[in-house]
Design a protein around this motif. Structure first.
Motif, short mmCIF file in Angstrom:
data_model
loop_
_atom_site.label_atom_id
_atom_site.label_comp_id
_atom_site.label_asym_id
_atom_site.label_seq_id
_atom_site.Cartn_x
_atom_site.Cartn_y
_atom_site.Cartn_z
N VAL A 21 0.85 -1.18 0.00
CA VAL A 21 0.00 0.00 0.00
C VAL A 21 0.89 1.23 0.00
CG1 VAL A 21 -1.81 1.28 1.20
CG2 VAL A 21 -1.78 -1.22 1.32
N VAL A 22 0.52 2.22 -0.82
CA VAL A 22 1.24 3.48 -0.87
C VAL A 22 0.22 4.61 -0.79
CG1 VAL A 22 2.79 4.98 -2.19
CG2 VAL A 22 3.10 2.49 -2.27
N ALA A 23 0.47 5.56 0.10
CA ALA A 23 -0.39 6.74 0.22
C ALA A 23 0.39 7.95 -0.28
CB ALA A 23 -0.82 6.96 1.67
N SER A 24 -0.23 8.67 -1.21
CA SER A 24 0.46 9.82 -1.82
C SER A 24 -0.42 11.06 -1.74
CB SER A 24 0.79 9.53 -3.29
OG SER A 24 1.55 8.34 -3.43
N ALA A 25 0.23 12.20 -1.54
CA ALA A 25 -0.40 13.51 -1.66
C ALA A 25 0.61 14.39 -2.36
CB ALA A 25 -0.78 14.05 -0.27
N TRP A 26 0.23 15.64 -2.64
CA TRP A 26 1.15 16.49 -3.39
C TRP A 26 2.45 16.68 -2.60
CZ3 TRP A 26 0.66 18.42 -8.32
CH2 TRP A 26 1.66 19.31 -8.73
N GLY A 27 3.55 16.16 -3.15
CA GLY A 27 4.86 16.36 -2.56
C GLY A 27 5.23 15.42 -1.42
N VAL A 28 4.35 14.49 -1.04
CA VAL A 28 4.65 13.58 0.07
C VAL A 28 4.15 12.17 -0.26
CG1 VAL A 28 4.71 15.29 1.93
CG2 VAL A 28 2.53 14.29 1.22
N GLN A 29 4.82 11.18 0.35
CA GLN A 29 4.42 9.79 0.08
C GLN A 29 4.80 8.89 1.25
OE1 GLN A 29 6.31 7.24 -3.21
NE2 GLN A 29 4.34 7.87 -4.12
N LEU A 30 3.95 7.90 1.49
CA LEU A 30 4.17 6.92 2.56
C LEU A 30 4.04 5.52 1.99
CD1 LEU A 30 4.38 6.06 5.61
CD2 LEU A 30 1.87 6.15 5.62
N LYS A 31 5.05 4.68 2.22
CA LYS A 31 4.99 3.28 1.81
C LYS A 31 4.63 2.43 3.02
CE LYS A 31 8.39 3.73 -1.93
NZ LYS A 31 8.62 5.19 -1.81
N ALA A 32 3.54 1.67 2.93
CA ALA A 32 3.06 0.84 4.04
C ALA A 32 3.16 -0.63 3.67
CB ALA A 32 1.63 1.20 4.40
N SER A 33 3.43 -1.45 4.66
CA SER A 33 3.61 -2.88 4.41
C SER A 33 2.30 -3.65 4.35
CB SER A 33 4.50 -3.49 5.51
OG SER A 33 3.90 -3.31 6.78
#
Length: 237
Positions: free
Chosen positions: A187-199
């Protein structure tokens, strides 16, 4: 002789009168003692009644106070439990990217991040929704520009009940969920200019990310429409 009898008669009268009236300073009569005892018992009864009434009043007031406190506590708990929790000031693992362009283009764009978190994009935003098929990058990036959060998942790692859990966490506005071929994490959460990679879908940081960056002022055009654009393939809701 007659005078002597009159005097004797007067003395006899006085003698009878003295026997019918108690002498001053003498003991109270039996009747007076009974009346005094009755008054004493009445006073004791009134005192007991007053104490019992006071105790009942204290008990009622205490019960009402405790009841009101319990109800108030339940109401406060119910209200606060439904309010969205404030996201932490910093979310562990979030990557930031700066210097992103935001021009409208009509050609495909090669993005530096996967999925993209900003850059040149289509003039038409993607309608925020849940999709069961991959959506065009260029339209999704336009939605990020408006403050949307784009949650993508690897369809080979997330499906069935896990996908249902992920869909429940997606807000009905300013959020996009779609599968993404080649996602670097499940799972990956993205917004303008930021990103989070989740397992996985149970990573609590996903909710924190959505709460922090959805409609955030860090987007170039926060609050601009995330509807009225174009639907991607496989729109679910």
């Amino acid at each position: 002789m007659a005078r002597s009898k009159n005097q004797g008669g007067a003395g006899g009268a006085r003698s009878v009168e003295s026997k019918s009236q108690p002498a001053r300073g003498g003991k109270p009569t039996l009747k007076q003692q009974r009346e005094a005892e009755i008054q004493r018992k009445l006073a004791g009864f009134k005192l007991q009644h007053s104490r019992a009434r006071r105790n009942r009043l204290i008990l009622i007031i205490t019960a009402w106070t405790v009841g009101i406190a319990v109800v108030a506590g339940l109401v406060i708990f119910a209200v606060t439990s439904t309010l969205p929790k404030s996201p932490p000031a910093a979310i562990d693992g979030v990557q930031s990217f700066s210097g992103l362009s935001s021009n409208h283009v009509t050609t495909p764009v090669k993005y530096a991040q996967t999925p993209p978190v900003g850059g040149n994009h289509s003039a038409v935003p993607l309608n925020c929704a849940v999709y069961s098929e991959p959506v065009p990058n260029e339209n999704a990036v336009h939605s990020l520009e408006h403050g949307a959060v784009w949650v993508t998942y690897d369809p080979t790692a997330v499906s069935g009940a896990q996908l249902d859990v992920l869909r429940k966490d997606i807000p009905s506005s300013y959020a996009i969920l779609s599968p993404y071929s080649g996602d670097p994490s499940p799972v990956v959460a993205s917004a303008w200019g930021v990103q989070l990679k989740a397992s996985g879908v149970d990573d609590p940081r996903i909710k924190d990310f959505i709460a922090k960056y959805r409609s955030a002022k860090s987007a170039p055009e926060p609050g601009a429409p995330c509807s009225g654009g174009v639907d991607g393939p496989g729109k679910v809701q």
